[in-house]
Design a protein around this motif. Structure first.
Motif, mmCIF file in Angstrom:
data_model
loop_
_atom_site.group_PDB
_atom_site.id
_atom_site.type_symbol
_atom_site.label_atom_id
_atom_site.label_comp_id
_atom_site.label_asym_id
_atom_site.label_seq_id
_atom_site.Cartn_x
_atom_site.Cartn_y
_atom_site.Cartn_z
ATOM 1 N N VAL A 1 33.813 43.953 34.066
ATOM 2 C CA VAL A 1 34.360 42.587 34.042
ATOM 3 C C VAL A 1 35.879 42.672 33.994
ATOM 4 C CG1 VAL A 1 34.422 40.409 32.765
ATOM 5 C CG2 VAL A 1 32.327 41.761 32.803
ATOM 6 N N ARG A 2 36.539 42.048 34.962
ATOM 7 C CA ARG A 2 38.015 42.059 34.979
ATOM 8 C C ARG A 2 38.546 40.642 34.877
ATOM 9 N NH1 ARG A 2 38.751 45.751 40.380
ATOM 10 N NH2 ARG A 2 37.412 47.478 39.718
ATOM 11 N N PRO A 3 39.526 40.450 34.002
ATOM 12 C CA PRO A 3 40.045 39.086 33.812
ATOM 13 C C PRO A 3 40.840 38.574 35.014
ATOM 14 C CG PRO A 3 41.299 40.669 32.503
ATOM 15 C CD PRO A 3 40.177 41.432 33.129
ATOM 16 N N ILE A 4 40.763 37.266 35.239
ATOM 17 C CA ILE A 4 41.672 36.576 36.164
ATOM 18 C C ILE A 4 42.448 35.583 35.307
ATOM 19 C CG2 ILE A 4 41.846 34.982 38.122
ATOM 20 C CD1 ILE A 4 39.105 35.964 39.059
ATOM 21 N N ILE A 5 43.766 35.641 35.367
ATOM 22 C CA ILE A 5 44.563 34.691 34.584
ATOM 23 C C ILE A 5 44.893 33.492 35.467
ATOM 24 C CG2 ILE A 5 46.676 34.363 33.225
ATOM 25 C CD1 ILE A 5 44.670 36.392 32.030
ATOM 26 N N LEU A 6 44.615 32.305 34.954
ATOM 27 C CA LEU A 6 44.882 31.096 35.734
ATOM 28 C C LEU A 6 46.339 30.654 35.600
ATOM 29 C CD1 LEU A 6 41.655 28.947 35.258
ATOM 30 C CD2 LEU A 6 42.258 30.516 37.108
ATOM 31 N N LEU A 7 46.718 29.711 36.422
ATOM 32 C CA LEU A 7 48.121 29.312 36.515
ATOM 33 C C LEU A 7 48.718 28.747 35.230
ATOM 34 C CD1 LEU A 7 48.310 26.136 38.842
ATOM 35 C CD2 LEU A 7 46.534 26.660 37.206
ATOM 36 N N ASP A 8 47.869 28.315 34.306
ATOM 37 C CA ASP A 8 48.397 27.820 33.037
ATOM 38 C C ASP A 8 48.392 28.924 31.988
ATOM 39 O OD1 ASP A 8 45.633 27.899 33.029
ATOM 40 O OD2 ASP A 8 45.460 26.353 31.504
ATOM 41 N N GLY A 9 48.131 30.158 32.432
ATOM 42 C CA GLY A 9 48.204 31.284 31.514
ATOM 43 C C GLY A 9 46.904 31.571 30.766
ATOM 44 N N THR A 10 45.882 30.773 31.020
ATOM 45 C CA THR A 10 44.636 30.964 30.276
ATOM 46 C C THR A 10 43.743 32.006 30.934
ATOM 47 O OG1 THR A 10 43.654 29.143 31.515
ATOM 48 C CG2 THR A 10 44.542 28.626 29.341
ATOM 49 N N HIS A 11 42.937 32.649 30.109
ATOM 50 C CA HIS A 11 41.924 33.561 30.621
ATOM 51 C C HIS A 11 40.584 32.896 30.450
ATOM 52 C CE1 HIS A 11 39.409 37.468 29.920
ATOM 53 N NE2 HIS A 11 39.162 36.922 31.071
ATOM 54 N N GLU A 12 40.115 32.225 31.477
ATOM 55 C CA GLU A 12 38.775 31.649 31.373
ATOM 56 C C GLU A 12 37.859 32.138 32.481
ATOM 57 O OE1 GLU A 12 40.309 27.453 31.778
ATOM 58 O OE2 GLU A 12 38.598 27.278 33.109
ATOM 59 N N VAL A 13 38.400 32.750 33.522
ATOM 60 C CA VAL A 13 37.528 33.256 34.596
ATOM 61 C C VAL A 13 37.717 34.757 34.783
ATOM 62 C CG1 VAL A 13 37.332 31.068 35.848
ATOM 63 C CG2 VAL A 13 39.221 32.611 36.367
ATOM 64 N N ASN A 14 36.748 35.358 35.468
ATOM 65 C CA ASN A 14 36.713 36.813 35.608
ATOM 66 C C ASN A 14 36.145 37.221 36.948
ATOM 67 O OD1 ASN A 14 36.994 37.681 32.507
ATOM 68 N ND2 ASN A 14 35.675 35.893 32.655
ATOM 69 N N GLU A 15 36.424 38.464 37.292
ATOM 70 C CA GLU A 15 35.686 39.118 38.373
ATOM 71 C C GLU A 15 34.615 39.977 37.718
ATOM 72 O OE1 GLU A 15 39.378 39.939 41.475
ATOM 73 O OE2 GLU A 15 38.630 41.567 40.207
ATOM 74 N N VAL A 16 33.449 40.016 38.318
ATOM 75 C CA VAL A 16 32.390 40.884 37.790
ATOM 76 C C VAL A 16 31.929 41.812 38.921
ATOM 77 C CG1 VAL A 16 30.153 40.996 36.627
ATOM 78 C CG2 VAL A 16 31.660 39.047 36.229
ATOM 79 N N TRP A 17 32.083 43.111 38.664
ATOM 80 C CA TRP A 17 31.754 44.109 39.685
ATOM 81 C C TRP A 17 30.449 44.803 39.336
ATOM 82 C CZ3 TRP A 17 35.461 45.430 43.650
ATOM 83 C CH2 TRP A 17 36.640 44.670 43.563
ATOM 84 N N PHE A 18 29.603 45.018 40.360
ATOM 85 C CA PHE A 18 28.307 45.686 40.169
ATOM 86 C C PHE A 18 28.248 46.951 41.019
ATOM 87 C CE2 PHE A 18 27.735 41.174 39.548
ATOM 88 C CZ PHE A 18 26.916 41.068 38.435
ATOM 89 N N THR A 19 28.050 48.100 40.367
ATOM 90 C CA THR A 19 27.855 49.342 41.111
ATOM 91 C C THR A 19 26.534 49.969 40.682
ATOM 92 O OG1 THR A 19 30.240 49.610 40.829
ATOM 93 C CG2 THR A 19 29.060 51.446 41.845
ATOM 94 N N ASP A 20 25.573 49.975 41.578
ATOM 95 C CA ASP A 20 24.246 50.543 41.304
ATOM 96 C C ASP A 20 23.698 50.084 39.950
ATOM 97 O OD1 ASP A 20 24.262 51.885 43.721
ATOM 98 O OD2 ASP A 20 25.230 53.676 42.872
ATOM 99 N N VAL A 21 23.710 48.816 39.743
ATOM 100 C CA VAL A 21 23.232 48.257 38.472
ATOM 101 C C VAL A 21 21.719 48.043 38.529
ATOM 102 C CG1 VAL A 21 23.361 46.251 36.941
ATOM 103 C CG2 VAL A 21 25.434 47.147 38.010
ATOM 104 N N GLU A 22 21.001 48.632 37.586
ATOM 105 C CA GLU A 22 19.539 48.535 37.616
ATOM 106 C C GLU A 22 19.050 47.359 36.781
ATOM 107 O OE1 GLU A 22 17.516 52.162 36.845
ATOM 108 O OE2 GLU A 22 18.493 53.175 38.555
ATOM 109 N N VAL A 23 18.303 46.478 37.435
ATOM 110 C CA VAL A 23 17.809 45.273 36.764
ATOM 111 C C VAL A 23 16.278 45.275 36.838
ATOM 112 C CG1 VAL A 23 17.888 42.760 36.750
ATOM 113 C CG2 VAL A 23 19.885 44.063 37.538
ATOM 114 N N PRO A 24 15.601 45.182 35.695
ATOM 115 C CA PRO A 24 14.139 45.203 35.716
ATOM 116 C C PRO A 24 13.583 44.067 36.581
ATOM 117 C CG PRO A 24 14.989 45.048 33.449
ATOM 118 C CD PRO A 24 16.165 45.028 34.343
ATOM 119 N N VAL A 25 12.523 44.335 37.317
ATOM 120 C CA VAL A 25 11.973 43.297 38.213
ATOM 121 C C VAL A 25 11.493 42.070 37.434
ATOM 122 C CG1 VAL A 25 11.370 44.794 40.149
ATOM 123 C CG2 VAL A 25 9.756 44.496 38.269
#
Ligand SMILES: Cc1cc2nc3c(=O)[nH]c(=O)nc-3n(C[C@H](O)[C@H](O)[C@H](O)COP(=O)(O)OP(=O)(O)OC[C@H]3O[C@@H](n4cnc5c(N)ncnc54)[C@H](O)[C@@H]3O)c2cc1C
Ligand SMILES: Cc1cc2nc3c(=O)[nH]c(=O)nc-3n(C[C@H](O)[C@H](O)[C@H](O)COP(=O)(O)OP(=O)(O)OC[C@H]3O[C@@H](n4cnc5c(N)ncnc54)[C@H](O)[C@@H]3O)c2cc1C
Lengths: 377, 401
Positions: free
Chosen positions: B203-227
């Protein structure tokens, strides 16, 4: 009529534009924005060298410009690049007032300003004055050969960096009288001056300036006692030309970024600019840009006119810039979508500059009312 | 038709008021006043969720059998109004009012039994993984893939989500993922629940124009999720996503926030002086405030009409889009008035996220970060399906049938 720039101004514009394109990119600016001082000394020195400050003063004052169009050319370029360094406060306001009213010994300061070695600020607004130039409650009392200042000046841009602050104070009259207001040249390290600084949303810094029994020699007064109002109004007019030109430059950058984005960003398998809903809004922005350019020309071209012509053009321009600026800033963000909301992306900074310009020297509403009042007077 | 509240409804309002007076912590309402609560910490939000849960009011929209209050539209409106007026924090919607309705309608019994109580207890904090860098308005073009492993026990997820609101606080994310590339875009999408502690997630932060951290980038590399974490059927995710979006949009109307915002504007304009008089007496400013108040009054009723209709059984369709557009335009106009109201004091940078603290800021009016809010709320007309997309939907549905 001739709407072309003179050769000198054209050269200044070209040089500045090239310099800022090379030296003031988004990464550089973001570093400056995050720094404690909110400005870059190197950039300041280099721009002073290029003549940015000299262009804002007349030849008699030691510069090589000083007219409305000189101010407009410089600030349009500063605005285009989103420059946060306080040229307006140091040169047009602080330095400008000293140049307008100063005696020989005070004028030495103007030389330093033009050379880029001195920083200034103009402390005029107060917590309850909003945008009214005549409302001054800070007092100046004469005690023997001294003058003693007391009061609270609000949102004084560049106060922390300033070596000298031009302070307005009332020597006589009622709270809202134009007569009775004087200006004083106050060295920032004078005892009793407290500067409480903070960062500004659109970059740069400002401060609350508290004046607590600030004792000055009478020689600190700029011009005649109680007669500074006309000079203040004229300087604020020049500052409005600068501010509006800067906003125009910023609006140009916003529209360029948006136009480019509309042509490159694809959704639903095509550039989003091919959606008529967006194309039409882009057209509206372009139309408003032309209006804004004309408005700035009106303000700059009438800066040397008689008071009523000057002021009604200033108010008309500031009102239009507030409206057009808001439209351009908001629509540019909207047409970009989420990406424009990120601090890192250039548009975010530019949009903040545009909107926050409405909060200096009177907003859209203030100048609408002033325009009406001036017409009725 | 009867626009006055019944005695029962009035009693309900009293009950809500009393509850808020007694149970809403002052430090929370102080934070919300003036900023809509964007500077609330995770702890603050969880504290408020827990207080509501104890009262049984955390999920008024849920059916009783899942532990909800099953309030009708009018009750929900009353609660929203009172909560906003009292400066209560908003309920973080992703789990409670977005994912939950999907689970309740399309999820398995086991999924409901497991995830819903955890949501209420605060065991899980959910975020929404829909958007991707290349898939914003065109959500169906999303590229994050989920491929079943050979054993058939897990999906292996690769890709990137973006704009994930409050993802920094979340331990769970519900995602739209591509499970079939060879069919029409909309028909190859599935709806997956992913534990954010799984290896391969960043999870990497994205800072918005008012300086707040409320959104993020979420990266998935070979993430295993149970069916077991697939909701509903494979490749039917688009249907569920659309169902969820109508819930997201009704929420966005934000009548209560607008009402609270308008109160703030009036309060500021009473203390700010313009031309020697309180700004609120300035005919120009007063006219602008009145205009938006008139719009808001009508919108509040539109909102009530639409939610009563929804409560009576028919899912809001095009009306939700109308509400989204009008609601956001009104709220943004109110944000604009608030920044205008404070004059030069709109200029200071009031973001806690960047400055570390608000201490030392001049705030003679108690203005709070009104300009920062104005900029932050540009998001309202962009997210949850942009206003342009909503207008497209309205036009399509109403003109082409
Ligand atoms: C008072 C008056 C005087 C006139 N005088 C003359 C004259 O002297 N000589 C002459 O030859 N004609 C004249 N006209 C005709 C005028 O040029 C036409 O009215 C005009 O071209 C529009 O055509 P229309 O009225 O058929 O509207 P339509 O073409 O049917 O347009 C209807 C609406 O659809 C919009 N529209 C159409 N196509 C598009 C598109 N691709 N994208 C977005 N929007 C679109 C239009 O803007 C309009 O809002 C006159 C018209 C009026 C009203
Ligand atoms: C603060 C914030 C929080 C968010 N939170 C979340 C979250 O938690 N989870 C999540 O999944 N997403 C979230 N989003 C993402 C949000 O849903 C997207 O930003 C939104 O869908 C728009 O996509 P985009 O930003 O890629 O813009 P684009 O889709 O690139 O749109 C750019 C512009 O083009 C317009 N446009 C695009 N297509 C058309 C068309 N066909 N016709 C007319 N106009 C069009 C748009 O309206 C917009 O003006 C968030 C966004 C923001 C800004």
């Amino acid at each position: 009529m001739n709407f072309d720039l003179t050769e000198e101004r054209q050269m200044l514009q070209d040089t500045l534009r090239r310099f800022l394109r090379d030296r003031y990119d988004t990464a550089t600016r973001n570093t400056i924005l995050e720094s404690d001082t909110g400005m870059s000394k190197e950039i300041w020195a280099e721009l002073a060298e290029l003549g940015v400050i000299g262009a804002l003063f007349t030849e008699e004052q030691g510069g090589f410009g000083g007219k409305g169009f000189d101010i407009a050319v410089v600030f349009e370029e500063l605005g285009r690049a989103g420059v946060v360094e306080p040229f307006l406060d140091t040169a047009v306001l602080g330095g400008g007032l000293v140049a307008d009213l100063g005696d020989e010994s005070q004028l030495a300061l103007v030389e330093e300003v033009i050379g880029g070695t001195s920083q200034m600020a103009f402390a005029h607004g107060e917590p309850s004055s909003r945008y009214d130039l005549n409302r001054v409650q800070t007092t100046a009392k004469t005690e023997g050969d001294d003058i003693v200042l007391n009061g609270h000046k609000a949102v004084v841009v560049n106060a922390e960096a300033a070596d000298h602050i031009v302070v307005s104070a009332r020597e006589s009259g009622d709270r809202d009288d134009e007569a009775g207001i004087s200006l004083f040249l106050v060295p920032a390290d004078t005892k009793g001056v407290t500067v409480q600084g903070y960062a500004l949303l659109a970059g740069g810094r400002a401060a609350e300036v508290m004046l607590d029994d600030v004792r000055l020699p009478a020689s600190a007064r700029l011009g005649k006692a109680g007669e500074a109002y006309a000079a203040i109004e004229a300087r604020i007019a020049a500052a409005n030309v600068a501010q509006c030109a800067e906003t125009l430059g910023a609006m140009e950058t916003a529209t360029h970024l948006t136009k480019d984005y509309l042509m490159t960003r694809k959704q639903f398998g095509r550039p989003i600019g091919t959606f008529q809903a967006l194309a039409f809004r882009m057209s509206d922005l372009l139309i408003e840009m032309e209006q804004a350019r004309s408005a700035v020309i009106n303000a700059a071209g009438h800066l040397e006119g008689d008071r009523k012509t000057r002021e009604s053009n200033i108010s008309a321009t500031k009102n239009l810039m507030g409206r057009a600026g808001r439209l351009v800033a908001e629509d540019s963000i909207q047409l970009h979508g989420g990406i424009a909301m990120t601090q890192e992306y250039e548009l975010a900074h530019i949009a903040k500059r545009i909107v926050m310009a409405d909060h200096r020297f009177g907003d859209t509403d203030h100048h609408l009312e002033r325009f009406i009042a001036l017409a009725a007077a | 038709m009867d626009l006055s509240y019944s005695d029962e409804e009035k009693a309900f309002r009293e009950e809500v008021r009393t509850f808020l007076k007694e149970k809403l912590p002052k430090d929370l309402s102080d934070k919300v006043a003036g900023s809509d609560g964007d500077d609330l910490t995770k702890d603050d939000m969880e504290r408020w969720h827990a207080i509501l849960n104890e009262q049984g009011w955390l999920v008024p929209n849920w059916p009783k059998k899942f532990g909800g209050a099953e309030w009708n539209a009018v009750q929900r409106h009353i609660f929203e109004e009172e909560a906003a007026a009292a400066n209560a924090p908003r309920i973080v919607p992703f789990g409670f009012s977005m994912l939950a309705p999907v689970l309740q309608k399309f999820g398995s019994q086991e999924q409901n039994d497991y995830w819903l109580p955890r949501m209420l207890n605060g065991d899980d904090w959910w975020c929404q993984g829909y958007s991707e860098p290349g898939a914003g308005s065109d959500l169906a073009s999303l590229k994050t893939t989920a491929v079943k492993n050979e054993a058939g026990t897990h999906y292996v997820v690769n890709g990137q989500k973006t704009w994930t609101t409050l993802g920094q606080h979340a331990n769970m994310i519900f995602c739209l993922v591509r499970t079939d590339k060879d069919v029409k875009q909309q028909e190859g999408i599935s709806f997956l629940l992913i534990d954010m502690d799984t290896p391969g997630i960043e999870v990497r932060p994205i800072i918005l124009l008012d300086g707040t951290h409320e959104v993020n980038e979420v990266w998935f590399t070979d993430v295993e999720v149970p069916v077991e974490n697939l909701v509903g059927e494979e490749n039917k995710g688009w249907t569920y996503a659309k169902y969820l979006l109508t819930h997201e949009r009704t929420n966005i109307a934000g009548v209560g926030f607008s009402q609270a915002g308008l109160n703030t504007v009036k309060r500021l304009a009473k203390s700010e002086m313009a031309g020697g008089k309180p700004l609120i007496q300035n005919p120009h400013f007063a006219a602008r405030v009145a205009q938006v108040e008139i719009d808001l009054k009508a919108m509040a009723t539109t909102n009530l009409r639409i939610i009563s209709k929804a409560a009576a059984g028919s899912a809001p369709g095009v009306e939700a889009s109308m509400l989204k557009v009008k609601g956001t335009v009104i709220r943004q106009e109110i944000n604009d008035l608030a920044r205008r109201a404070v004059g030069s004091y709109a200029m200071p940078f009031a973001s806690e996220a960047v400055e570390g603290s608000n201490a030392g800021l001049p705030d003679p009016l108690g203005a709070g970060p009104v300009a920062a809010k104005y900029f932050n709320n540009r998001k309202l007309s962009i997210f949850g399906g942009s206003n342009e997309i909503q207008r497209g939907i309205i036009a399509k549905v109403s003109m082409q049938g």
